[in-house]
Write a protein that holds these residues in place. Structure first.
Motif, PDB file in Angstrom:
ATOM      1  N   HIS A  96       0.828  -1.208   0.000  1.00  9.88           N
ATOM      2  CA  HIS A  96       0.000   0.000   0.000  1.00  9.88           C
ATOM      3  C   HIS A  96       0.867   1.265   0.000  1.00  9.88           C
ATOM      4  N   SER A  97       1.993   1.242  -0.688  1.00  2.00           N
ATOM      5  CA  SER A  97       2.845   2.415  -0.780  1.00  2.00           C
ATOM      6  C   SER A  97       3.095   2.745  -2.229  1.00  2.00           C
ATOM      7  N   HIS A  98       3.304   4.056  -2.496  1.00  2.00           N
ATOM      8  CA  HIS A  98       3.610   4.484  -3.845  1.00  2.00           C
ATOM      9  C   HIS A  98       5.056   4.137  -4.154  1.00  2.00           C
ATOM     10  N   HIS A 457       0.320  -8.520  -8.362  1.00  2.00           N
ATOM     11  CA  HIS A 457      -0.349  -7.221  -8.269  1.00  2.00           C
ATOM     12  C   HIS A 457      -1.200  -7.155  -7.009  1.00  2.00           C
ATOM     13  N   ARG A 458      -1.908  -8.224  -6.735  1.00  2.00           N
ATOM     14  CA  ARG A 458      -2.656  -8.360  -5.477  1.00  2.00           C
ATOM     15  C   ARG A 458      -2.442  -9.778  -4.958  1.00  2.00           C
ATOM     16  N   ARG A 548     -13.177  -6.238 -13.920  1.00  3.75           N
ATOM     17  CA  ARG A 548     -13.478  -4.797 -13.848  1.00  3.75           C
ATOM     18  C   ARG A 548     -14.297  -4.501 -12.600  1.00  3.75           C
ATOM     19  N   LYS A 549     -15.240  -5.389 -12.301  1.00  7.83           N
ATOM     20  CA  LYS A 549     -16.052  -5.202 -11.105  1.00  7.83           C
ATOM     21  C   LYS A 549     -15.186  -5.318  -9.851  1.00  7.83           C
ATOM     22  N   PHE A 550     -14.260  -6.276  -9.841  1.00 10.13           N
ATOM     23  CA  PHE A 550     -13.370  -6.422  -8.688  1.00 10.13           C
ATOM     24  C   PHE A 550     -12.532  -5.167  -8.484  1.00 10.13           C
ATOM     25  N   GLU A 551     -11.965  -4.638  -9.566  1.00  6.39           N
ATOM     26  CA  GLU A 551     -11.125  -3.452  -9.454  1.00  6.39           C
ATOM     27  C   GLU A 551     -11.930  -2.236  -9.007  1.00  6.39           C
ATOM     28  N   ARG A 558     -10.770   1.604  -1.274  1.00  2.47           N
ATOM     29  CA  ARG A 558      -9.414   2.131  -1.064  1.00  2.47           C
ATOM     30  C   ARG A 558      -8.419   1.015  -0.730  1.00  2.47           C
ATOM     31  N   ARG A 559      -8.597  -0.128  -1.403  1.00  4.47           N
ATOM     32  CA  ARG A 559      -7.645  -1.227  -1.252  1.00  4.47           C
ATOM     33  C   ARG A 559      -6.624  -1.127  -2.377  1.00  4.47           C
ATOM     34  N   LEU A 560      -5.469  -0.551  -2.053  1.00 11.49           N
ATOM     35  CA  LEU A 560      -4.437  -0.333  -3.060  1.00 11.49           C
ATOM     36  C   LEU A 560      -3.745  -1.646  -3.416  1.00 11.49           C
ATOM     37  N   PRO A 561      -3.159  -1.733  -4.619  1.00 12.47           N
ATOM     38  CA  PRO A 561      -2.454  -2.964  -5.016  1.00 12.47           C
ATOM     39  C   PRO A 561      -1.266  -3.238  -4.100  1.00 12.47           C
TER      40      PRO A 561
END
Length: 701
Positions: A96-98, A457-458, A548-551, A558-561
């Motif tokens: 969860h960090s950039h 990715h996840r 697409r629905k999952f993303e 707000r669940r970041l990759p």
């Protein structure tokens, strides 16, 4: 691991390292101007992103650092690059960090470390290789032992002892005696070699965590224990059981789903009311092994005296709490018997024209009647595929919210086409998972064996399921091995060209019939492959809507990759959809070409028949004149010859006309009988074989 030739948009700011200055530069994108990404592996994306060139001449492409002078002596790594990852790299991506928040100390990659990664990719682990060689040696030794028993069984089954002449001559001629049947113990071991007892079927358990992956081989008799829970370090546990559609498959699936909560539903990718994914997979099997499996099943399943012993060992080593009882209940519910042969019938791979398509609702529909005869395929006329047989199997996936994925399929053939296809086909099917160069499931595990879920990715079971089914669903192909072998499209194109060449060959007796049969076989194969590709296109289109629905749900929550640089589910499905669409279009064009070529053959032969009819008409007129002359003069010749005979006046011949008719009449009758049998030999032979088929089982027993 990552699809080759894949294109997608970059959603995050990236970092590029200058190896000369050891300093990161932000804002540069590692993509070409057309948006396509350089061929790489998603499992190594976190470390491969450190190897980017920022020089103006590179046109913002990601390139490898210059290590030519150092690594010139290393062997090629082309074939191993997709399998191995650069685990020695110090790049880490905080959850969860950039990515731009990484410090320079964490991202510096030296040329020495790059060289270390190259060496790791270039060389396999010698211990693993040695263990694999020992395993293959044991399997080959066992195969040779069982092959001798199989040869004796075939000699016994195909013997002509049922003929009356052989029975009469058997006491005097050894060649007319029926070969002896192998012992009961040898036959039981032969059955278990080709069709293991359900509790002894090998199952692969693959655990994936951050920077770590482990694989354990268990049996179906232990499977319930491994899906109850998973270790704390494991993000996803993947259980792969090589079970086909049948009673065992249905019970394992039902118990697995009952023991946990279902995962996120693939409503569009699955079928109505069944939000789980399945696809039909084409894979290559050895023609010899395919024929052996059919012979063993169809010959021994008709023998009496084996069923009782085989039924006792079906679940002899079963340690599950409810699997055996569930199978018994399910068999009674479907008005079936849970005998050994009914349970192992699902291991039989389907030919292209056998079985049902995706969407089978129960175990009864998976058990299809089969014949001992293996239809020759037009694909095998291609020199590269001469020893292979293209088969189809259903690959089904079931996932739960606790991160456990169960996949089941009897698919145990070769998925990746390369120059070593014949070598791969000769390997035992139960050891195919260890060969990541041939098996798609084995390749998927090898792709993440070094880094685990670090490159995902996840780190979710839905992401891994998407990766797995897209990797398996697009096979067979030659991409993973660098296109060093022809794809199915190229092979069938060569087959059609050969049929066209034979179409223009000079006329020969029965050649047209053989050519038409080859055309029909080719059209049937292309039609089935095209329909399977069409089903796969529908599957991946539905999965596109699901991911697409999952993303969207993840963005709202707000669940970041976990790894922004990793390949997303949408990108993966997009690549797979492009692959199967291209294959579907290719086979559609090949099918049209084959049908048009066959129609041209019919037209050409029709014109040839018209020309032959014109020539035949002139010949018929000449024959008509000759026949008229014969009708007039043949009776006259007979009567003059007959009444002109005078045997009594011949010197030293006291014979009469009665003697003449006894001799000549007998000879004439014998000639008529012989000619009649020769004229109707095919009908008589067909009647005799039909009569023998009704008595064949009594001879076998």
């Amino acid at each position: 691991m990552e699809p080759l030739g894949r294109s997608f948009e970059n959603e995050y700011e990236d970092v590029v390292w200058d190896l000369a200055s050891q300093s990161p530069t932000s804002g540069s994108l590692p993509f070409k101007s057309d948006g396509s990404r350089r061929h790489s592996s998603s499992a190594s994306s976190s470390s491969a992103s450190a190897n980017r060139d920022t020089s103006p001449s590179s046109n913002s492409r990601r390139t490898r650092p210059s290590v030519t002078s150092i690594a010139s002596g290393l062997p090629t790594v082309r074939e191993m690059h997709d399998r191995r990852t650069s685990s020695q790299t110090t790049l880490t991506i905080p959850t969860h960090s950039h990515i731009s928040s990484l410090s320079s100390d964490e991202t510096v990659v030296s040329s020495k470390k790059v060289l270390t990664n190259f060496q790791k990719v270039a060389a396999r682990d010698p211990r693993i290789e040695e263990e694999r060689r020992r395993k293959l040696s044991r399997c080959n030794t066992e195969y040779l032992r069982q092959r001798s028993v199989y040869d004796r069984l075939i000699d016994w089954a195909d013997s002509s002892y049922g003929r009356l002449t052989n029975r009469l001559l058997s006491p005097f001629m050894k060649s007319c005696r029926r070969p002896s049947l192998p012992s009961k113990e040898d036959l039981v071991r032969l059955v278990q070699h080709y069709y293991p007892a359900r509790a002894d079927v090998k199952v692969q358990v693959c655990d994936f965590g951050i920077g770590r992956a482990e694989r354990t081989e268990i049996t179906v008799g232990q499977i319930e224990e491994y899906w109850q829970s998973k270790p704390d370090w494991v993000d996803v546990r993947w259980i792969h059981a090589p079970l086909g559609l049948g009673l065992t498959h249905s019970s394992v699936e039902d118990i697995f789903l009952h023991d946990g909560q279902p995962g996120r539903e693939f409503e569009n990718g699955g079928v109505a009311g069944w939000p789980y994914l399945e696809t039909e997979v084409l894979n290559m099997r050895s023609q010899k092994n395919f024929q052996e499996m059919r012979d063993v099943y169809l010959i021994l399943s008709n023998l009496t005296g084996l069923d009782e012993e085989l039924d006792q060992i079906s679940f002899k080593n079963d340690q599950n709490s409810s699997l055996q009882s569930d199978i018994q209940w399910r068999a009674g519910h479907r008005a079936m018997t849970a005998g050994y042969w009914n349970l192992v019938a699902s291991d039989m791979p389907w030919q292209l024209d056998e079985g049902l398509a995706m969407g089978i609702r129960g175990p009864l529909e998976g058990l299809q009647p089969i014949t001992r005869h293996v239809d020759p395929q037009m694909l095998s006329t291609h020199p590269f595929f001469k020893d292979s047989h293209l088969v189809r199997n259903v690959f089904r996936c079931f996932h739960r919210s606790d991160g456990i994925l169960l996949t089941m399929s009897p698919m145990a053939g070769v998925n990746f086409l390369d120059k070593k296809l014949s070598e791969h086909l000769s390997e035992p099917i139960h050891a195919m998972f260890d060969n990541e160069n041939a098996s798609a499931p084995g390749y998927v595990f090898a792709a993440f064996a070094d880094q685990g879920t670090s490159s995902w990715h996840r780190r979710t079971v839905e992401w891994f399921l998407t990766y797995l089914i897209t990797e398996v669903g697009v096979t067979p192909h030659a991409q993973r091995q660098g296109f060093n072998a022809p794809d199915l499209e190229l092979a069938y194109q060569a087959v059609i060209q050969d049929l066209k060449r034979r179409r223009h060959a000079p006329w020969r007796k029965n050649e047209t019939v053989k050519l038409v049969r080859d055309y029909l076989a080719c059209v049937d194969e292309l039609t089935v492959i095209k329909l399977i590709c069409q089903k796969q296109v529908e599957l991946f289109k539905g999965m596109q809507q699901d991911v697409r629905k999952f993303e969207t749900e993840d963005n709202r929550g707000r669940r970041l990759p976990d790894n922004p640089n990793g390949e997303s589910m949408h990108e993966r499905v997009k690549w797979a959809l492009t692959m199967v669409k291209g294959r579907h279009d290719s086979f559609e064009r090949l099918l049209i070409d084959a049908k048009q070529s066959m129609e041209a053959l019919f037209q050409l032969r029709s014109i040839e028949q018209n020309e032959l009819a014109i020539v035949s008409d002139s010949q018929n007129k000449a024959i008509l004149i000759f026949t008229g002359v014969t009708i007039v003069f043949l009776p006259l010749s007979f009567f003059t010859s007959y009444y002109g005979m005078n045997l009594s006046t011949i010197v030293d011949t006291p014979r009469t006309e009665g003697y003449f008719w006894k001799v000549c009449g007998s000879i004439a009758l014998f000639i008529v009988v012989v000619v009649s049998f020769a004229s109707f030999r095919h009908q008589l032979k067909h009647m005799w074989h039909g009569r023998r088929q009704t008595k064949r089982r009594s001879f076998m027993v």
